[in-house]
Design a protein around this motif. Structure first.
Motif, PDB file in Angstrom:
ATOM      1  N   HIS A 139       1.318  11.734  -0.900  1.00 46.00           N
ATOM      2  CA  HIS A 139       0.424  10.788  -1.483  1.00 46.00           C
ATOM      3  C   HIS A 139      -0.139  10.057  -0.727  1.00 46.00           C
ATOM      4  O   HIS A 139      -1.357   9.548  -0.574  1.00 46.00           O
ATOM      5  N   THR A 140       0.692   9.206   0.081  1.00 52.35           N
ATOM      6  CA  THR A 140       0.038   7.904   0.963  1.00 52.35           C
ATOM      7  C   THR A 140      -0.880   8.458   2.117  1.00 52.35           C
ATOM      8  O   THR A 140      -1.976   7.936   1.950  1.00 52.35           O
ATOM      9  N   GLU A 186       5.979  11.648  -1.982  1.00 53.67           N
ATOM     10  CA  GLU A 186       5.561  10.089  -1.773  1.00 53.67           C
ATOM     11  C   GLU A 186       4.628  10.176  -0.569  1.00 53.67           C
ATOM     12  O   GLU A 186       3.769   9.557  -0.336  1.00 53.67           O
ATOM     13  N   VAL A 187       5.260  10.667   0.499  1.00 51.79           N
ATOM     14  CA  VAL A 187       4.498  10.833   1.962  1.00 51.79           C
ATOM     15  C   VAL A 187       3.170  11.237   1.824  1.00 51.79           C
ATOM     16  O   VAL A 187       2.143  10.702   2.331  1.00 51.79           O
ATOM     17  N   GLU A 200      -4.274   9.385   0.277  1.00 47.98           N
ATOM     18  CA  GLU A 200      -4.880   7.917  -0.190  1.00 47.98           C
ATOM     19  C   GLU A 200      -5.726   7.459   1.079  1.00 47.98           C
ATOM     20  O   GLU A 200      -6.933   7.108   0.932  1.00 47.98           O
ATOM     21  N   LEU A 201      -4.939   7.660   2.297  1.00 48.66           N
ATOM     22  CA  LEU A 201      -5.800   7.160   3.474  1.00 48.66           C
ATOM     23  C   LEU A 201      -6.975   8.001   3.897  1.00 48.66           C
ATOM     24  O   LEU A 201      -7.916   7.606   4.234  1.00 48.66           O
ATOM     25  N   LYS A 222       0.820  -1.216  -0.031  1.00 46.53           N
ATOM     26  CA  LYS A 222       0.135   0.058   0.188  1.00 46.53           C
ATOM     27  C   LYS A 222       0.938   1.301  -0.104  1.00 46.53           C
ATOM     28  O   LYS A 222       0.507   2.099  -0.804  1.00 46.53           O
ATOM     29  N   VAL A 223       2.153   1.167   0.828  1.00 41.72           N
ATOM     30  CA  VAL A 223       2.741   2.350   0.879  1.00 41.72           C
ATOM     31  C   VAL A 223       3.900   2.090  -0.278  1.00 41.72           C
ATOM     32  O   VAL A 223       4.944   3.112  -0.260  1.00 41.72           O
ATOM     33  N   LYS A 224       3.649   1.214  -1.134  1.00 47.34           N
ATOM     34  CA  LYS A 224       4.724   0.984  -2.344  1.00 47.34           C
ATOM     35  C   LYS A 224       6.101   0.750  -2.029  1.00 47.34           C
ATOM     36  O   LYS A 224       7.086   1.506  -2.297  1.00 47.34           O
ATOM     37  N   ALA A 283       2.716   2.676   7.582  1.00 43.15           N
ATOM     38  CA  ALA A 283       2.412   1.377   7.733  1.00 43.15           C
ATOM     39  C   ALA A 283       2.519   0.674   8.987  1.00 43.15           C
ATOM     40  O   ALA A 283       1.585  -0.027   9.490  1.00 43.15           O
ATOM     41  N   GLN A 309      10.930   6.814   2.527  1.00 45.48           N
ATOM     42  CA  GLN A 309      10.715   5.804   2.777  1.00 45.48           C
ATOM     43  C   GLN A 309      10.512   5.203   4.006  1.00 45.48           C
ATOM     44  O   GLN A 309       9.473   4.404   4.455  1.00 45.48           O
ATOM     45  N   ARG A 366       7.111   6.262   5.209  1.00 48.34           N
ATOM     46  CA  ARG A 366       6.069   5.511   4.816  1.00 48.34           C
ATOM     47  C   ARG A 366       6.042   4.205   5.493  1.00 48.34           C
ATOM     48  O   ARG A 366       4.950   3.644   5.810  1.00 48.34           O
TER      49      ARG A 366
END
Lengths: 275, 246, 248, 286
Positions: free
Chosen positions: B183-184, B180-181, B187-188, B129-131, B154, B147, B150
């Motif tokens: 984006h996560t 990236e963060v 989504e949540l 989910k966090v790629k 998770a 990373q 993320r």
């Protein structure tokens, strides 16, 4: 690993090289006189032969002998406290000119140092033990904790014969303290010291005894370097030693320090004074 | 997915550090599924407020309730509270001696005593989910900041929380990894997770928040829906702040 | 074994390098007993000192000031007094205070013998250092990491067990290694109370055979090898525990 | 065999690494902590002496008087310990600095030999090195026509200075290596020679970092001076033992040995505190 080992060897070579250059002394008497001092290895923990008085000065019967020798040579005295484990080393390294330190005269030791005859005293092996330990014979020591001092000649013999669990200390006071503290049931030592300790009438030893039959009689000798034994220095000490026996000096000192009269000294006195 | 049912209720909370009052008479309500953003200058008490919600810092006055649990109750069941509330920190705070996957699995296995196999499956789903599926066996020290952050998200999600708290989670990141963060988190939020964010990202706040709170000097100065808040701030202090950061 | 013995006998006769431990069975067994005692004593003390260190470090994390101050005093006292005097203090003084027990000969003997006191004394000495080492390790774990654990529902004990300790231990390992090396070297002091360890065995041999020089080199190299082995083990352990991308 | 070097420094005894000022805030905390330690020691002492008294009920001469009687003699022994520690430290430091500089020499053979010597003397037990010096050093050194006598106390000083040398060498090496290479590079780019860089730029900075471990080593050395009693030189330990034999009273063991411990504590603990203080101050500046 190998290269490192050789590296260590090489690096220490210098050090060891210095350590092995021990000069041999040609004329000890001249050297002592030039120095103005005679350096003697003595005990500082062996009452009443060599021990500390409360001011920190070393005194005792052996120290009186040292003073006699110094007087004869007309020099001052420097006392170096030694232990059974290092007294011969010190002598042979030249750190001391002489050793008078309750040293037993044995065959093995004669190969290493020069033993002056006639011997100035004779002792034997026994143990000092609290009466409560109830020791009767040497065999009673088997598997019991017995205190002893590093380098004493009788340690090996007693261990082999009677198999005590020997706890060997670097110096006499440690062993005595261990005995008093109950860390061992007996203290393996020269009977002369034990006798004089007990005869001192000191309250603190009231509960102790010398319960066994003394064994393995051993003469004590003044030690000089082997090279000195038949040189003028050794001869001088021999002469003085004879003199001490003849004149009754040793008997007199024995009395002075409260040592129980030894049959050996009486016999020698008779023999040498020709009476 | 916003409902009218409140999940976090903060009433008249006061928090002091010695003589210093950090939070003064703060009240706010977060409804289930809502995303709120708390903004304000540094030292205005935003992070402290988050820490109070999770009982990492005790409050001095007032009342906080999370999903019916009174946080300031002396007999608080901390585990029950922390199962419901996930926290993501500015400095990620991953456990450096465990791999990414192990970091995610640790708490469910060791704290919740869940079955290891199940937890691992869930952890792998969360990593996907966090790629970061390919980073499962990598240690935190070998991951970039983004990373790591993320993985931290998770890790919190693995406890199946009902509320997620984000404490300036992008502040330590460079612009690239920040995306990236964010984006996560976006989504949540769209999936309906209740999120409370303390952030300096105004653009992001305007985009994802259902409600914006502005704090300064330990008090909530002003709050409202983003469109209204950013366009027509009522208070002078809010306007001054927005002028500075926008 | 025979040719080796022959070689050393020849070495003694021809060059005066008298290594009796290689050809005299009594001396050899004395030396090996000493070596074994040193190793055994070291291992027991290492284990106990780590235990003392962990316990002390945990107590120092306690809330009540009294146990904390007690641990602190213990640490400072043992770190700032000579281990040799500590050993004598225990063996001579403390031993005299303890109740005596009756041995099988019906004689009262001390509860703890010289080997026992050596173990106690060295373990406390090294343990005092370990307390500080472990504590600084625990303090090196960032507060935020502990907070993260708390936020995930870890209790204090569990956080210690699963997160703080594993991290702190890695930080401690080099310092711990040093202290354990030091502990091994400290075991030589047991010589002073007649524990038959390596130095004692060597001293017995050289005072009888009068081969001080040879035994001295043997002693030095034996200790260097023991220390090297310990350092090697600690290093391997450190390497095995190393985390990629993480520097303690 | 690299195992003997590397990150594991000072295996002799660990540098006193104390926590940062966070827990007990700086100076105040330290003072508080100090008084606490003393308080506990006094409590322990009185408890132990009560126990000692009780263990030997019909007390002869009072314990306090007897201890007092021996105090001057044992104190003089203690002074001798301090003297030996100072002399060994001076000698060991001088040799150790050379050895430490040898380890950063440009000649690989010098470097290797210095490293080996350092490791050897750091890792050998102090007591064994002391025996080594006592037995294997000659009684006098002849250098050309010059004869330098080596009496026992001097040998003991040399014996104790050997491990000091190894540890100082390691401190020097560590201190110099702790200076960032940027300092070397920037100095080099300014056309300083290697010697100039070392003495004018690197060492002045490194010395500050070397002082705390060096002081720590001194405290360790002071405690190690009691080892000379084992090789037959009269020091505070020897005299304590002698006093105990003279008195032959088990109830004196505890107070006398405890007094000896306290003497060393009173000397070494302030050094440890000072070390800690300097360590913190330098850490702040660094």
């Amino acid at each position: 690993m190998k290269s490192i080992l050789t590296g260590i060897m090489a690096a220490l070579g210098l050090f060891a090289g210095v350590a092995t250059t021990i000069a041999q002394t040609p004329d000890t008497i001249a050297q002592i006189k030039q120095r103005g001092t005679i350096v003697v290895g003595v005990k500082n923990d062996y009452k009443p032969w060599g021990f500390l008085d409360p001011s920190g000065k070393i005194v005792g019967m052996e120290i009186d002998l040292v003073d006699e020798i110094a007087k004869k040579l007309g020099v001052k005295v420097e006392l170096i406290p030694v232990t059974a484990a290092n007294r011969m080393e010190f002598l042979n390294q030249g750190r001391t000119d002489l050793v008078i330190a309750t040293m037993g005269d044995t065959e093995a030791r004669r190969k290493v140092v020069g033993m002056i005859e006639p011997n100035y005293y004779a002792g034997a092996t026994n143990v000092l033990a609290p009466k409560s330990a109830n020791l009767k014979k040497w065999e009673d020591l088997k598997d019991r904790k017995v205190c002893a001092v590093q380098g004493a000649y009788y340690n090996r013999r007693v261990t082999q014969l009677y198999q005590p669990e020997l706890i060997v200390f670097p110096a006499v006071p440690d062993a005595l303290n261990a005995l008093i503290g109950g860390n061992c049931i007996a203290f393996l030592f020269d009977d002369t010291l034990i006798v004089s300790t007990l005869a001192g009438g000191d309250q603190k030893w009231a509960g102790y005894e010398m319960p066994l039959t003394s064994e393995d009689p051993q003469l004590w000798a003044i030690g000089v370097r082997l090279t000195d034994l038949d040189a003028p220095f050794g001869k001088l000490i021999k002469e003085m030693s004879v003199d001490w026996h003849k004149s009754g000096k040793l008997l007199e000192l024995e009395k002075k320090w409260g040592i129980k009269s030894s049959p050996y000294l009486v016999e020698q006195n008779k023999k040498l004074s020709g009476s | 997915m916003t409902t009218t049912q409140p999940i976090v209720v903060i009433e008249n909370v006061e928090k002091r550090f010695g003589a210093l009052v950090v939070l003064k008479d703060v009240s706010l309500t977060v409804k289930r599924g809502e995303t709120i953003c708390i903004i304000g200058p540094s030292g205005s008490g935003k992070s402290t407020l988050l820490r109070c919600i999770n009982a990492l810092a005790p409050i001095d006055k007032g009342q906080i309730t999370v999903d019916g649990i009174a946080v300031n109750d002396p007999a608080l069941d901390k585990l029950a509270l922390r199962r419901r509330v996930g926290v993501v920190f500015q400095q990620y705070n991953l456990f450096p001696h465990k791999t990414a996957l192990q970091n995610i699995m640790m708490a469910p296995v060791q704290v919740l005593k869940e079955d290891k196999v199940e937890v691992e499956a869930r952890a792998r789903r969360l990593l996907a989910k966090v790629k970061l599926s390919e980073k499962a066996d990598v240690y935190p020290g070998e991951l970039s900041g983004g990373q790591q952050q993320r993985v931290a998200i998770a890790r919190s999600l693995a406890m199946n929380p009902k509320v997620m708290l984000f404490d300036e989670v992008t502040a330590a990141l460079d612009p690239e990894t920040k995306k990236e963060v964010l984006h996560t988190i976006r989504e949540l939020a769209t999936e309906g997770m209740t999120c409370v964010l303390v952030t300096h990202e105004m653009g992001f706040a305007r985009e994802v928040a259902d409600h914006i709170y502005f704090t300064d000097g330990g008090v909530i100065v002003e709050h409202g829906p983003p469109a209204e808040f950013f366009a027509r701030a009522k208070e002078e202090r809010t306007r001054a702040f927005l002028e500075q950061v926008l | 074994m025979q040719p080796v013995a022959e070689f050393f006998r020849w070495l003694a006769d021809a060059h005066g390098i008298n290594l009796t431990i290689f050809y005299d069975s009594v001396d050899r067994s004395r030396f090996l007993t000493g070596l074994f005692t040193t190793i055994w004593l070291s291992i027991v003390c290492i284990f106990l000192s780590i235990l003392i260190g962990l316990t002390g470090a945990l107590i120092q994390g306690a809330h009540s000031p009294i146990p904390r101050a007690a641990v602190r005093s213990f640490v400072q006292f043992f770190r700032n007094t000579p281990p040799l005097v500590q050993l004598a203090f225990f063996y001579f003084a403390v031993s005299a205070l303890l109740p005596m027990v009756t041995d099988r000969h019906g004689v009262k003997v001390p509860l703890i013998d010289n080997v026992g006191w050596a173990i106690i004394s060295f373990s406390l000495f090294a343990g005092a250092f370990n307390v500080e080492i472990f504590r600084s390790g625990i303090e090196a774990v960032p507060k935020s990491t502990i907070e993260a654990a708390e936020a995930l529902g870890y209790t204090r004990v569990k956080a210690y067990l699963y997160i703080i300790m594993p991290l702190a231990f890695r930080v401690c390992l080099p310092a711990l290694g040093n202290n354990l090396v030091n502990l091994v070297k400290t075991t030589t002091l047991a010589y002073a109370i007649g524990v038959p360890e390596l130095l004692y065995a060597a001293a017995q041999i050289w005072s009888e055979v009068l081969n001080v020089r040879e035994m001295m080199w043997v002693l030095l190299f034996t200790y260097i090898i023991i220390v090297a082995v310990l350092v090697f083990v600690m290093h391997r352990w450190e390497r095995a525990l190393r985390i990629p991308g993480y520097s303690a | 065999m690299r195992t003997l070097s590397g990150t594991t420094d000072l295996p002799v005894l660990l540098p006193r690494r104390m926590p940062s000022a966070t827990e007990w805030g700086a100076a105040d905390g330290a003072r508080f902590f100090g008084s606490r330690t003393w308080l506990f020691l006094l409590l322990a002492m009185s408890a132990l002496s009560v126990a000692a008294q009780a263990s030997d009920a019909p007390a002869r001469a009072g314990i306090v008087e007897t201890v007092w009687k021996w105090m001057p003699l044992i104190s003089s022994g203690f002074l001798f310990n301090l003297l030996v520690s100072a002399a060994s430290m001076v000698l060991g430091t001088a040799l150790g600095v050379l050895l430490g500089l040898g380890q950063i020499s440009l000649h690989p053979s010098v470097r290797k030999a210095s490293w080996t010597l350092t490791q050897f003397f750091r890792n050998a037990p102090w007591l064994v090195l002391l025996f080594f010096a006592m037995f294997l050093l000659p009684f006098e050194l002849r250098i050309g026509g010059l004869v330098i006598p080596l009496p026992a106390w001097l040998k003991a000083i040399i014996g104790l200075s050997l491990p000091v040398m190894g540890n100082v060498a390691e401190i020097v090496r560590g201190g110099i290596r702790s200076i960032p290479t940027g300092q070397w590079e920037s100095a080099e780019s300014l056309a300083f020679s290697r010697m100039q860089i070392l003495w004018q730029i690197i060492i002045p900075q490194a010395v500050k970092r070397m002082i705390p471990p060096w002081m720590n080593l001194y405290a360790i050395l002071t405690m190690a001076t009691t080892l000379i009693s084992v090789v037959g030189i009269q020091d505070a330990m020897t005299l304590t033992r002698g006093a105990l034999v003279a008195e032959a009273r088990t109830d004196l063991y505890l107070p006398l040995y405890f007094m000896l411990l306290l003497m060393f504590f009173a000397y070494c603990y302030p050094i440890a505190r000072l070390t800690l203080m300097l360590e913190r101050r330098f850490a702040v500046n660094a």
